[in-house]
Design an enzyme around this catalytic site. Structure first.
Site, mmCIF file in Angstrom:
data_model
loop_
_atom_site.group_PDB
_atom_site.id
_atom_site.type_symbol
_atom_site.label_atom_id
_atom_site.label_comp_id
_atom_site.label_asym_id
_atom_site.label_seq_id
_atom_site.Cartn_x
_atom_site.Cartn_y
_atom_site.Cartn_z
ATOM 1 N N CYS A 108 -13.173 -26.906 76.089
ATOM 2 C CA CYS A 108 -11.899 -26.648 74.780
ATOM 3 C C CYS A 108 -10.702 -26.536 75.638
ATOM 4 O O CYS A 108 -10.534 -25.576 76.409
ATOM 5 C CB CYS A 108 -12.237 -25.725 73.975
ATOM 6 S SG CYS A 108 -10.688 -25.658 72.749
ATOM 7 N N LYS A 147 -20.838 -28.596 78.094
ATOM 8 C CA LYS A 147 -20.008 -29.488 77.758
ATOM 9 C C LYS A 147 -18.620 -29.160 78.580
ATOM 10 O O LYS A 147 -18.291 -28.101 78.389
ATOM 11 C CB LYS A 147 -19.505 -29.572 76.270
ATOM 12 C CG LYS A 147 -18.686 -31.161 76.159
ATOM 13 C CD LYS A 147 -18.449 -31.188 74.609
ATOM 14 C CE LYS A 147 -17.341 -32.528 74.550
ATOM 15 N NZ LYS A 147 -16.210 -32.394 74.766
ATOM 16 N N GLY A 209 -15.449 -39.881 76.162
ATOM 17 C CA GLY A 209 -13.994 -40.103 76.610
ATOM 18 C C GLY A 209 -13.957 -41.569 76.469
ATOM 19 O O GLY A 209 -14.872 -42.214 77.039
ATOM 20 N N ALA A 232 -15.724 -38.510 69.581
ATOM 21 C CA ALA A 232 -15.098 -37.547 68.522
ATOM 22 C C ALA A 232 -14.110 -38.265 67.712
ATOM 23 O O ALA A 232 -14.260 -38.573 66.607
ATOM 24 C CB ALA A 232 -14.383 -36.540 69.433
#
Length: 484
Positions: A108, A147, A209, A232
């Site tokens: 994050c 992650k 990504g 995502a």
């Protein structure tokens, strides 16, 4: 039975999952996971959960995991953010019976992660990360995964991944961007970094990504050699991405809303999903965008969704032969498709040569406002600057708040217990005490209830009076707890 590790864990527990829905704060809730699974997703993550809050708050556990158990929602990985080995492991122990693995969030990049000291802002603290993963690997009955984001340097990224593997990480998801690459500065993720990590470790690797459609997934696996690919943003705009389809938006929206009826979630989650699904259409029908933002019930959201569907169907009926999509879109706006986030320069071009629209810059024109000295601020901060020209966003000038003795959140400046309001309320209730700083008056109201009881009942026998005092006092304390 010993827990599976590495390739065996991916093959047997995760069923050789190739198509993965990312952990997304307030967006990868149960209803969305079930929708994604219906349309090709083979593995899902929960939203990022705060380990410290999960450990201390039973309601948080119930709302985010315990109350959502669903046989179709497997395999499932629960993701935590944490910066303390004991807290992380204790939270994971409470979650391990409801999932197939525990993931540590080291990716994050948001300001809240910087302030809370977790996510990508732990990537330089290798000793701490080793201790966290070693302890989790030792104590948990399910595997531990991570992650991460990459470093600019490929060699350092590889050493970072190898360190995590050696500590006990059984699966690694690599987001091919650095922690500085976010928002309009996201740019293109580096598959070269991901490929280097894949070659250097002996555990399964997922890539994250640049995934907007199924062909991106296939190309990523071919170029990097990873075991699976995580999406995502692409998944939010098209939950049928892993099927290789671009369905009508209202089909996905209606199916999602039906699942929400069965597995309710906060209205803010539902609204956010519809904003993503209808993103391109809401640029055309601005009035309905405003209505969707204001609606306060699920039925209200259903009504807006129905109106959007009717307007799109009307456009389709009036469509001329050979007409092509506008605004450079690959498909018409009522079809699920990627949203390509503009960079800072494109934002300026969208808003005119000066980059100014209605007195402020574009939606997210920023260079890294956290540095405090950048001229480019977010739209919100520019509005605040217009209202107060002397306002500064330099973090070094902000007041430093002392932490709560109990949970680590900022404490109330005038709290008699040196706690945040939540912890103070629990203690004051337990001890029947007052905290004027937080406006909690359990003791005062208890004493007033005794005084009122005496004035109402007059003189009574000591035994009856004592019992009555206790009963009234207890009622007052309970009422105060309910009011606050």
């Amino acid at each position: 039975m010993p827990k599976l590790r590495g390739e065996a864990f991916w093959r047997e527990t995760l069923r050789s999952a190739h198509y993965v829905v990312a952990p997304m704060v307030d967006q990868s809730e149960l209803a969305w996971r079930l929708l994604s699974r219906r349309h090709g997703a083979q593995l899902c993550y929960t939203p990022m959960l705060h380990a410290q809050v999960f450990l201390r708050d039973a309601n948080y556990r119930r709302e985010n995991l315990y109350g959502e158990a669903c046989p179709e929602d497997r395999p499932l990985i629960v993701q935590f953010c944490a910066n303390d080995p004991e807290v992380f492991v204790q939270a994971a122990l409470l979650a391990q019976d409801y999932c197939d693995a525990i993931d540590l969030n080291l990716g994050c990049p948001q300001m809240i992660a910087k302030r809370g000291h977790y996510g990508a802002f732990l990537q330089e603290e290798w000793d701490l990360l080793q201790r966290m993963i070693l302890l989790a690997n030792e104590k948990l009955s399910v595997p531990i995964t991570c992650k991460i984001r990459v470093f600019p340097d490929i060699d350092k990224t590889v050493k970072y991944a190898q360190m995590l593997e050696k500590a006990g990480c059984q699966l690694l998801t690599v987001h091919g961007r650095t922690k500085e690459q976010k928002g309009p500065l996201a740019g293109v993720a580096s598959w070269e970094h991901i490929q280097a990590v894949r070659k250097a470790v002996n555990i399964p690797v997922f890539a994250n990504g640049n995934i907007q459609c199924l062909s991106d997934v296939e190309e990523c696996i071919r170029k990097t050699g990873v075991h699976g690919v995580m999406s995502a943003e692409g998944n939010l705009h098209n939950p049928a991405l892993f099927e290789g389809r671009n369905p009508l938006v209202w089909e996905m929206a209606e199916e999602y809303l039906e699942i929400v009826r069965k597995y309710p979630c906060p209205l803010s989650y539902v609204r956010a999903h519809l904003f993503k699904l209808w993103h391109h259409t809401l640029q055309v029908h601005q009035q309905l965008r405003d209505e969707l933002a204001k609606v306060k019930t699920l039925e209200g959201i259903v009504d807006v969704n129905r109106e959007l569907k009717l307007r799109c169907q009307e456009e389709i009926a009036n469509q001329k032969e050979g007409e092509k999509p506008k605004e450079g879109l690959p498909f018409f706006h009522w079809i699920c498709q990627p949203y390509i986030r503009p960079g800072p320069k494109e934002r300026c071009r969208e808003n005119g040569d000066s980059g100014i629209e209605k007195g402020v810059r574009g939606k997210r024109a920023l260079e890294e406002e956290e540095d405090g000295n950048s001229e480019l601020l977010s739209k919100n901060k520019q509005k605040k600057k217009l209202r107060n020209p002397n306002k500064s966003f330099d973090p070094s000038l902000k007041p430093k708040y002392a932490k709560c003795d109990q949970c680590g959140n900022p404490k109330g400046n005038k709290c008699v217990f040196n706690m945040c309001r939540g912890c103070c309320k629990k203690r004051a209730f337990k001890e029947t005490a007052d905290c004027p700083g937080h406006g909690l008056l359990f003791k005062t109201k208890y004493e007033k209830s005794l005084s009122w009881q005496h004035s109402q009942r007059g003189i009574q026998t000591p035994e009856i009076s004592q019992r009555g005092d206790a009963e009234v006092g207890e009622t007052a304390v309970l009422k105060e707890a309910g009011d606050s």
